[in-house]
Design a protein around this motif. Structure first.
Motif, PDB file in Angstrom:
ATOM      1  N   PHE A 274       0.818  -1.154  -0.353  1.00 19.33           N
ATOM      2  CA  PHE A 274      -0.175  -0.196   0.245  1.00 19.33           C
ATOM      3  C   PHE A 274       1.103   1.112   0.048  1.00 19.33           C
ATOM      4  O   PHE A 274       2.152   1.207   1.157  1.00 19.33           O
ATOM      5  CB  PHE A 274      -0.718   0.040   1.005  1.00 19.33           C
ATOM      6  N   ASN A 275       0.243   2.396  -0.989  1.00 15.48           N
ATOM      7  CA  ASN A 275       1.491   3.477  -0.804  1.00 15.48           C
ATOM      8  C   ASN A 275       1.199   4.221   0.498  1.00 15.48           C
ATOM      9  O   ASN A 275       0.051   4.900  -0.156  1.00 15.48           O
ATOM     10  CB  ASN A 275       1.288   4.103  -2.318  1.00 15.48           C
ATOM     11  N   TYR A 276       1.781   4.765   1.111  1.00 19.57           N
ATOM     12  CA  TYR A 276       1.915   5.757   2.356  1.00 19.57           C
ATOM     13  C   TYR A 276       1.336   7.051   1.955  1.00 19.57           C
ATOM     14  O   TYR A 276       1.163   7.857   2.424  1.00 19.57           O
ATOM     15  CB  TYR A 276       2.083   5.252   3.055  1.00 19.57           C
ATOM     16  N   GLU A 277       1.794   7.577   0.448  1.00 19.50           N
ATOM     17  CA  GLU A 277       1.621   8.490   0.163  1.00 19.50           C
ATOM     18  C   GLU A 277       0.676   9.099  -0.216  1.00 19.50           C
ATOM     19  O   GLU A 277       0.206   9.867  -0.466  1.00 19.50           O
ATOM     20  CB  GLU A 277       3.412   8.851  -0.745  1.00 19.50           C
ATOM     21  N   SER A 278      -0.748   7.988  -0.099  1.00 16.01           N
ATOM     22  CA  SER A 278      -1.694   7.975  -0.797  1.00 16.01           C
ATOM     23  C   SER A 278      -2.889   8.259   0.108  1.00 16.01           C
ATOM     24  O   SER A 278      -2.661   7.660   1.022  1.00 16.01           O
ATOM     25  CB  SER A 278      -2.096   6.611  -1.447  1.00 16.01           C
ATOM     26  N   GLU A 279      -2.978   9.711   0.055  1.00 16.36           N
ATOM     27  CA  GLU A 279      -4.695  10.131   0.795  1.00 16.36           C
ATOM     28  C   GLU A 279      -4.663   9.226   1.785  1.00 16.36           C
ATOM     29  O   GLU A 279      -5.158   8.560   2.586  1.00 16.36           O
ATOM     30  CB  GLU A 279      -4.890  11.209   0.455  1.00 16.36           C
ATOM     31  N   ILE A 280      -6.001   8.342   0.584  1.00 18.01           N
ATOM     32  CA  ILE A 280      -6.724   6.809   0.315  1.00 18.01           C
ATOM     33  C   ILE A 280      -5.911   5.832   1.535  1.00 18.01           C
ATOM     34  O   ILE A 280      -6.742   5.380   2.058  1.00 18.01           O
ATOM     35  CB  ILE A 280      -7.317   6.833  -0.969  1.00 18.01           C
ATOM     36  N   MET A 281      -4.783   5.900   1.171  1.00 15.23           N
ATOM     37  CA  MET A 281      -3.929   4.263   1.635  1.00 15.23           C
ATOM     38  C   MET A 281      -3.519   4.669   3.216  1.00 15.23           C
ATOM     39  O   MET A 281      -3.484   3.610   3.827  1.00 15.23           O
ATOM     40  CB  MET A 281      -3.263   4.492   0.867  1.00 15.23           C
ATOM     41  N   GLN A 282      -3.567   6.021   3.861  1.00 23.01           N
ATOM     42  CA  GLN A 282      -3.641   6.223   5.096  1.00 23.01           C
ATOM     43  C   GLN A 282      -4.197   5.689   5.684  1.00 23.01           C
ATOM     44  O   GLN A 282      -3.901   5.593   6.725  1.00 23.01           O
ATOM     45  CB  GLN A 282      -2.948   8.003   4.916  1.00 23.01           C
ATOM     46  N   GLU A 283      -5.404   5.720   5.465  1.00 18.03           N
ATOM     47  CA  GLU A 283      -6.443   4.935   6.313  1.00 18.03           C
ATOM     48  C   GLU A 283      -6.655   3.379   6.442  1.00 18.03           C
ATOM     49  O   GLU A 283      -6.355   2.738   5.677  1.00 18.03           O
ATOM     50  CB  GLU A 283      -8.117   5.629   6.025  1.00 18.03           C
ATOM     51  N   GLU A 284      -5.952   3.209   7.416  1.00 16.80           N
ATOM     52  CA  GLU A 284      -6.123   2.278   7.708  1.00 16.80           C
ATOM     53  C   GLU A 284      -6.999   1.137   7.962  1.00 16.80           C
ATOM     54  O   GLU A 284      -7.320  -0.103   7.783  1.00 16.80           O
ATOM     55  CB  GLU A 284      -5.101   1.927   9.795  1.00 16.80           C
ATOM     56  N   ALA A 285      -8.684   1.638   8.283  1.00 14.50           N
ATOM     57  CA  ALA A 285      -9.344   0.490   8.003  1.00 14.50           C
ATOM     58  C   ALA A 285      -9.633   0.322   6.297  1.00 14.50           C
ATOM     59  O   ALA A 285     -10.182  -0.851   5.682  1.00 14.50           O
ATOM     60  CB  ALA A 285     -10.699   1.722   8.178  1.00 14.50           C
ATOM     61  N   VAL A 286      -9.170   1.138   4.982  1.00 18.76           N
ATOM     62  CA  VAL A 286      -9.262   0.526   3.777  1.00 18.76           C
ATOM     63  C   VAL A 286      -8.056  -0.005   3.774  1.00 18.76           C
ATOM     64  O   VAL A 286      -8.473  -0.965   2.897  1.00 18.76           O
ATOM     65  CB  VAL A 286      -9.011   2.343   2.969  1.00 18.76           C
ATOM     66  N   ARG A 287      -7.071   0.004   4.341  1.00 19.82           N
ATOM     67  CA  ARG A 287      -6.064  -0.856   3.838  1.00 19.82           C
ATOM     68  C   ARG A 287      -6.413  -2.493   4.329  1.00 19.82           C
ATOM     69  O   ARG A 287      -5.633  -2.968   3.946  1.00 19.82           O
ATOM     70  CB  ARG A 287      -4.730  -0.697   4.673  1.00 19.82           C
ATOM     71  N   LYS A 288      -6.711  -2.315   5.184  1.00 22.26           N
ATOM     72  CA  LYS A 288      -7.314  -3.926   6.523  1.00 22.26           C
ATOM     73  C   LYS A 288      -8.724  -4.445   5.170  1.00 22.26           C
ATOM     74  O   LYS A 288      -8.295  -5.368   5.320  1.00 22.26           O
ATOM     75  CB  LYS A 288      -7.338  -3.198   7.965  1.00 22.26           C
ATOM     76  N   ALA A 289      -9.834  -3.173   5.328  1.00 16.93           N
ATOM     77  CA  ALA A 289     -10.374  -4.198   4.239  1.00 16.93           C
ATOM     78  C   ALA A 289      -9.910  -4.430   2.917  1.00 16.93           C
ATOM     79  O   ALA A 289     -10.804  -5.419   2.839  1.00 16.93           O
ATOM     80  CB  ALA A 289     -11.632  -2.473   3.790  1.00 16.93           C
ATOM     81  N   VAL A 290      -9.226  -3.760   2.947  1.00 15.61           N
ATOM     82  CA  VAL A 290      -8.560  -4.609   1.177  1.00 15.61           C
ATOM     83  C   VAL A 290      -7.775  -5.797   1.525  1.00 15.61           C
ATOM     84  O   VAL A 290      -8.243  -6.953   0.957  1.00 15.61           O
ATOM     85  CB  VAL A 290      -7.826  -4.058  -0.105  1.00 15.61           C
ATOM     86  N   CYS A 291      -7.025  -6.222   2.770  1.00 12.66           N
ATOM     87  CA  CYS A 291      -6.480  -7.169   3.231  1.00 12.66           C
ATOM     88  C   CYS A 291      -7.779  -8.212   3.073  1.00 12.66           C
ATOM     89  O   CYS A 291      -7.220  -9.603   3.197  1.00 12.66           O
ATOM     90  CB  CYS A 291      -5.897  -6.787   4.958  1.00 12.66           C
ATOM     91  N   MET A 292      -9.174  -7.400   3.969  1.00 14.30           N
ATOM     92  CA  MET A 292      -9.772  -9.042   3.510  1.00 14.30           C
ATOM     93  C   MET A 292     -10.806  -8.941   2.816  1.00 14.30           C
ATOM     94  O   MET A 292     -11.197 -10.275   3.174  1.00 14.30           O
ATOM     95  CB  MET A 292     -10.882  -8.458   5.019  1.00 14.30           C
ATOM     96  N   GLY A 293     -10.445  -8.420   2.073  1.00 14.97           N
ATOM     97  CA  GLY A 293     -11.426  -8.594   0.626  1.00 14.97           C
ATOM     98  C   GLY A 293     -11.136  -9.445   0.074  1.00 14.97           C
ATOM     99  O   GLY A 293     -11.415  -9.419  -1.365  1.00 14.97           O
TER     100      GLY A 293
END
Length: 517
Positions: A274-293
């Motif tokens: 995940f690109n931490y320099e991307s605003e949307i990827m700074q949200e942990e809930a989004v990153r975790k949801a992708v991992c779970m999805g």
């Protein structure tokens, strides 16, 4: 001047070889090998081991060798070296093999090895931080390496393809004016490259090889970007062996006496950063949801047709620090959607995708087509993530390295052989630290940094494994990466081809043992 003379001499030899190869002499043998694993897209074009990942090509195609190599159990053993001794925690003495010559005619001795490693350390993006070498002494057939700090894995790193020993008097660019993709070198292997382009390498047998001379007189390595063309070329006889077939192609060759399938489990892992320099990827809930999805089991069973093993983290079950040693999120689309809704994402316009503050939940998925699994994974993830309301915008491009430079991505999905040195340190050093050359997340996880400092100086193998488990778990807990599949690698050849086999480290494809009967 010395380099120019040697370059001219070798170029002359190559020209003669190429002219002679137009017609094979009676009794001589040739072999044509098709692969999706060579070229600019893969970062291994040309044969200069000091450039990016081109050392893989140097080793894979029999041109170069390293001081140490890995056996079928991924245990380190001598190759161009015969022995080593840790004099103390920061000094290792290596004894070289007698009777080895470079294809340029120069004898391989300690001074030649020192010159090669010194140049590697001066120009390579990973070797200096991996090996922590302060300086090297050369004395006859003994090389003594001094490190700035304890480096228990240095012998493993010296087996990495970037450690291929080449003649620096000849150089790393071949004839002056060549590009990266046509770079040639004078190695010590059973084959000599007489022509190198970004899509093809032509090889001739090294008659002065220090080991058993090869059985095949001429080898051609050809790049294929299309898996269907690769399979068709094997069926028509245009090639006699392949690396990188698509999974649905294996059925064409299974239970067919005209072909042999060589396969083995590897630590090559398909994973996303995940690109931490991307605003949307700074949200942990989004990153975790992708991992779970992402349905890893379904991907391996359906699209990889059983030739992939679902991954929890960087290393497979065969490693003491892999597989069940860590805990990763399970596939849970309902839980992922609930997590996102709790974070304020909802489908306010009933278009099937979640949004928040007028922003649609879209992630830019960057990958490349050279690894045939990756476009399939992108399509599969696009479908499974849609179920939880995430829109996946796939950019599958050969130009992925340029896109990485622009930062125009939210997740970068690639593949990496995570333990090519038979040790866990490689993966973390290359990919997971703040200053890692392949850290496409641009993250810094303090726990990982701290544990890596311990790992890098730990000589006890059991403790190294324990530290590797803790580091993987820290990455998973952060939802900084997701790991999808480990590759069950396959090489398919005509049945009259022997001496070619898949290897757990994904090197050593063209060897002196290759034969066409």
């Amino acid at each position: 001047m010395k380099k120019k003379i040697l370059a001219a001499c070798l170029a002359c030899v190559m020209t003669v070889s190429m002219t002679a190869s137009a017609v094979l002499a009676e009794g001589e043998k040739s072999f044509v090998y098709g692969t999706t694993g060579y070229g600019v897209e893969m970062g291994d074009e040309g044969l200069n081991p000091h450039n990016n990942y081109s050392g893989w090509s140097t080793l894979r195609y029999g041109v170069g060798e390293t001081l140490f190599r890995y056996n079928d159990n991924m245990e380190i053993e001598p190759w161009l070296a015969t022995d080593y001794e840790f004099v103390d925690d920061t000094t290792v003495k290596i004894t070289l093999r007698d009777g080895v010559q470079f294809s340029s005619g120069r004898t391989m001795d300690a001074e030649a090895v020192k010159e090669c490693l010194d140049h590697l350390l001066a120009v390579h993006d990973r070797a200096p931080s991996d090996m922590k070498i302060d300086h090297i002494d050369a004395d006859g057939m003994t090389v003594t390496i001094y490190t700035t700090e304890p480096c228990p894995a240095i012998i493993n790193y010296l087996g990495d393809p970037y450690g291929a020993i080449i003649d620096m008097d000849y150089g790393v660019d071949g004839v002056e004016g060549t590009t990266t993709g046509t770079a040639n070198v004078a190695g010590t292997g059973p084959y000599i490259a007489v022509n190198v382009t970004e899509t093809q390498i032509d090889l001739v047998k090294n008659e002065n090889y220090w080991g058993e001379t090869g059985n095949v007189d001429e080898v051609t390595v050809k790049t294929f970007s299309d898996a269907s063309s690769l399979a068709a070329a094997l069926q028509t006889g245009d090639i006699q062996g392949t690396y990188g077939l698509s999974y649905d192609s294996y059925a064409l060759f299974e239970n067919n006496p005209d072909y042999t399938i060589h396969s083995c489990a590897t630590s090559r892992c398909f994973f996303g950063q995940f690109n931490y320099e991307s605003e949307i990827m700074q949200e942990e809930a989004v990153r975790k949801a992708v991992c779970m999805g992402i349905d890893k089991e379904g991907f391996c069973a359906v699209l990889m047709e059983g030739r992939g093993i679902p991954a929890k983290a960087a290393f497979p079950d065969g490693f003491s620090y892999g597989g069940e040693a860590v805990t990763a999120p399970e596939y849970d689309p309902e839980g992922a959607r609930a997590l996102l809704e709790e974070a304020g994402w909802s489908d306010s316009d009933d278009d099937g995708y979640l949004d928040k503050n007028g922003q649609k939940l879209t992630i830019r998925w960057l990958t490349y087509p050279g690894r045939l699994e990756q476009p399939k994974l992108a399509e599969y993830a696009q479908a499974t993530l849609k179920e939880i309301g995430i829109d996946v915008d796939v950019n599958c491009t050969q130009d992925h390295l340029s896109v990485l430079e622009t930062g125009a991505y939210d997740v970068y999905v690639s593949s990496l052989t995570t333990a090519p040195t038979g040790d866990p340190e490689y993966f973390f050093a290359s990919t997971c630290l703040e200053n890692s050359a392949k850290n496409r997340s641009h993250h810094k996880i303090e726990k990982v940094e701290t544990l890596f400092a311990q790992l890098h100086q730990e000589f006890d193998q059991k403790k190294r494994g324990e530290l590797a488990v803790q580091m993987q778990q820290a990455i998973l807990d952060e939802s900084a990466m997701f790991f999808v599949s480990h590759l069950n690698m396959g090489i398919v050849t005509k049945s009259n081809v022997t001496g070619m086999a898949a290897h757990p480290c994904d090197y050593y494809e063209i060897t002196a043992e290759l034969n066409v009967e």
